[in-house]
Scaffold this motif. Sequence first.
Motif, PDB file in Angstrom:
ATOM      1  N   LEU A 371      54.614  41.103  38.907  1.00 19.95           N
ATOM      2  CA  LEU A 371      55.757  41.112  38.331  1.00 19.95           C
ATOM      3  C   LEU A 371      56.659  42.233  38.961  1.00 19.95           C
ATOM      4  O   LEU A 371      57.896  42.180  39.491  1.00 19.95           O
ATOM      5  CB  LEU A 371      55.782  41.069  36.941  1.00 19.95           C
ATOM      6  N   ALA A 372      56.238  43.476  38.611  1.00 15.60           N
ATOM      7  CA  ALA A 372      56.711  44.743  39.077  1.00 15.60           C
ATOM      8  C   ALA A 372      57.078  44.894  40.584  1.00 15.60           C
ATOM      9  O   ALA A 372      58.080  45.180  40.992  1.00 15.60           O
ATOM     10  CB  ALA A 372      56.332  45.711  38.375  1.00 15.60           C
ATOM     11  N   PHE A 373      56.279  44.453  41.294  1.00 15.99           N
ATOM     12  CA  PHE A 373      56.223  44.663  42.543  1.00 15.99           C
ATOM     13  C   PHE A 373      56.331  43.308  43.446  1.00 15.99           C
ATOM     14  O   PHE A 373      57.306  43.384  44.501  1.00 15.99           O
ATOM     15  CB  PHE A 373      55.078  45.441  43.382  1.00 15.99           C
ATOM     16  N   GLY A 374      56.001  42.239  42.968  1.00 14.37           N
ATOM     17  CA  GLY A 374      56.213  40.971  43.600  1.00 14.37           C
ATOM     18  C   GLY A 374      57.525  40.282  43.405  1.00 14.37           C
ATOM     19  O   GLY A 374      58.733  40.658  44.023  1.00 14.37           O
ATOM     20  N   ALA A 375      57.492  39.682  42.300  1.00 19.21           N
ATOM     21  CA  ALA A 375      58.835  38.863  41.850  1.00 19.21           C
ATOM     22  C   ALA A 375      60.043  39.860  41.918  1.00 19.21           C
ATOM     23  O   ALA A 375      61.141  39.436  42.184  1.00 19.21           O
ATOM     24  CB  ALA A 375      58.599  38.376  40.407  1.00 19.21           C
ATOM     25  N   ASN A 376      59.875  41.172  41.223  1.00 20.61           N
ATOM     26  CA  ASN A 376      60.943  41.942  41.073  1.00 20.61           C
ATOM     27  C   ASN A 376      61.359  42.741  42.395  1.00 20.61           C
ATOM     28  O   ASN A 376      62.620  43.226  42.387  1.00 20.61           O
ATOM     29  CB  ASN A 376      60.711  42.837  39.844  1.00 20.61           C
ATOM     30  N   SER A 377      60.782  42.809  43.428  1.00 22.29           N
ATOM     31  CA  SER A 377      61.321  43.253  44.762  1.00 22.29           C
ATOM     32  C   SER A 377      62.397  42.321  45.110  1.00 22.29           C
ATOM     33  O   SER A 377      63.360  42.509  45.685  1.00 22.29           O
ATOM     34  CB  SER A 377      60.275  43.308  45.546  1.00 22.29           C
ATOM     35  N   MET A 378      62.168  40.949  44.939  1.00 21.99           N
ATOM     36  CA  MET A 378      63.048  40.011  45.316  1.00 21.99           C
ATOM     37  C   MET A 378      64.392  39.920  44.447  1.00 21.99           C
ATOM     38  O   MET A 378      65.351  39.687  44.736  1.00 21.99           O
ATOM     39  CB  MET A 378      62.457  38.627  45.401  1.00 21.99           C
TER      40      MET A 378
END
Length: 472
Positions: A371-378
């Motif tokens: 969530l914090a680094f995968g989805a929310n980098s996008m």
Amino acid sequence: METQVNAEPSALSTGSEPAAQENGVAASPPVSARQLQRATLTGAVGSALEYYDFAIYGLASALVFGHLFFPSLGTTAGLMASFATYGAGFLARPFGGLFFGSIGDRKGRKFVLLVTIALMGASTTLIGCLPAGSLGAVLLVLLRLVQGFGAGAEQAGASTLMAEVAPVRHRGFFAALPFVGIFAGLGLATFTFSVMQRLLSEPAMQSWGWRIPFLASVVLIGVAIWIRLRLRESPVFAQLEASREVIHAPMKAVLATARRPVLAATLMRFAEQGGSTIYTTVVIAFLGSFVAARTGVPHAQLAAVGTTGALAASLLSIITTPLFGALSDRVGRLTVYRGGAIFLLLWSLPSWWMISTGDPIWVSVAMIGGLAFGANSMLGAQCAHFTELFGNRYRYSGVALSRELGAVLSGGIAPLLGVYLIGLAGGAFWVMGLYMAVLCALTLAGTFLSTETRERDLTLLGDAVGKGASTT
């Protein structure tokens, strides 16, 4: 006198295309520091309410609704039925995006943002009053549809407004700031459920405790409406009105000339929205059902591990999302977006193995990475990028349609399809890992249909790519 935060001059001509740049930098209307702060706050509070609504619904779907509204179906079927009602909200979102996006392009951003927040909030509060059983299940679906209809233009409006008032060179950072509210809302919802799981017995939670988070949303509604009543209209839309360039059928124009940016943005939502839903809602359901059955650990204990992991990932996302937005101002929107999609693709299988262990540390690490680094980098790059993709006359409609098509095809389907696939595979963790990897691959494909848009002039009437692309 209010301080101006953007010194770049506005450049709106009376022709079909406003002047695009001055000294190599996209033009942008100046706004006051107070207006910028107010736009940030109204977007953040709205996003907080939207995701508080959706998060408590998702958590209640994973923990309570199957037993409460579908008791005769059994554990797996009841969970699937519960997530089907969750998906109904996503199904309504594109229709809300179509309806309110068109109004936002014709009447302005402020009016739509007031109506959508009222619809979402009222629906959420009423869910807390529903009776158990079949009647409650029918009313639940109806309220969920209304909630999703209102949410269909909420994030599109917040991101569009924020990008239109933000300083050009820092647009990625400022456009991402309202979405801090997403994780504040998600964090508040998971914190509330986490506390209640510890204070209440499981029978009390399923009897009356689940109602408290829904009824409490009325406080957020009041705050959000009060702030939005004090909001000014977007200066970019005001200039469009002044130049008499407002069109009466913006959604028709989107479908006629902006099909490529709509397709690109829709695909780019798959890994971001799908990942966000999977690493919160589906993880908790997987832990509380399949992992609990395999390990013999009590359902409530493993579900609490999931909500704790979601809370940790949400709190960290408050920091990472605007940081990735700021990074997109430096290295470009697509560079950040592709990097996030590749990371999440590589993270998919290892993270679901971590989740399958049921270990609290491994579960938190998996959810934070996803969530914090995968989805929310996008997401950090997306907030400005989607706004920059579309021309000024139908920007709200284009962003709303793209975001909500992507939401229903990824986030709306993810819980239902995920639980079905896991059940089909006998609780095997790798199924969701492969599912997540496929979403990432589709998002990567979407980035190659797009183009770099950093510092694009938002007064341009043409799109960044496709049939309606600007030639200036």
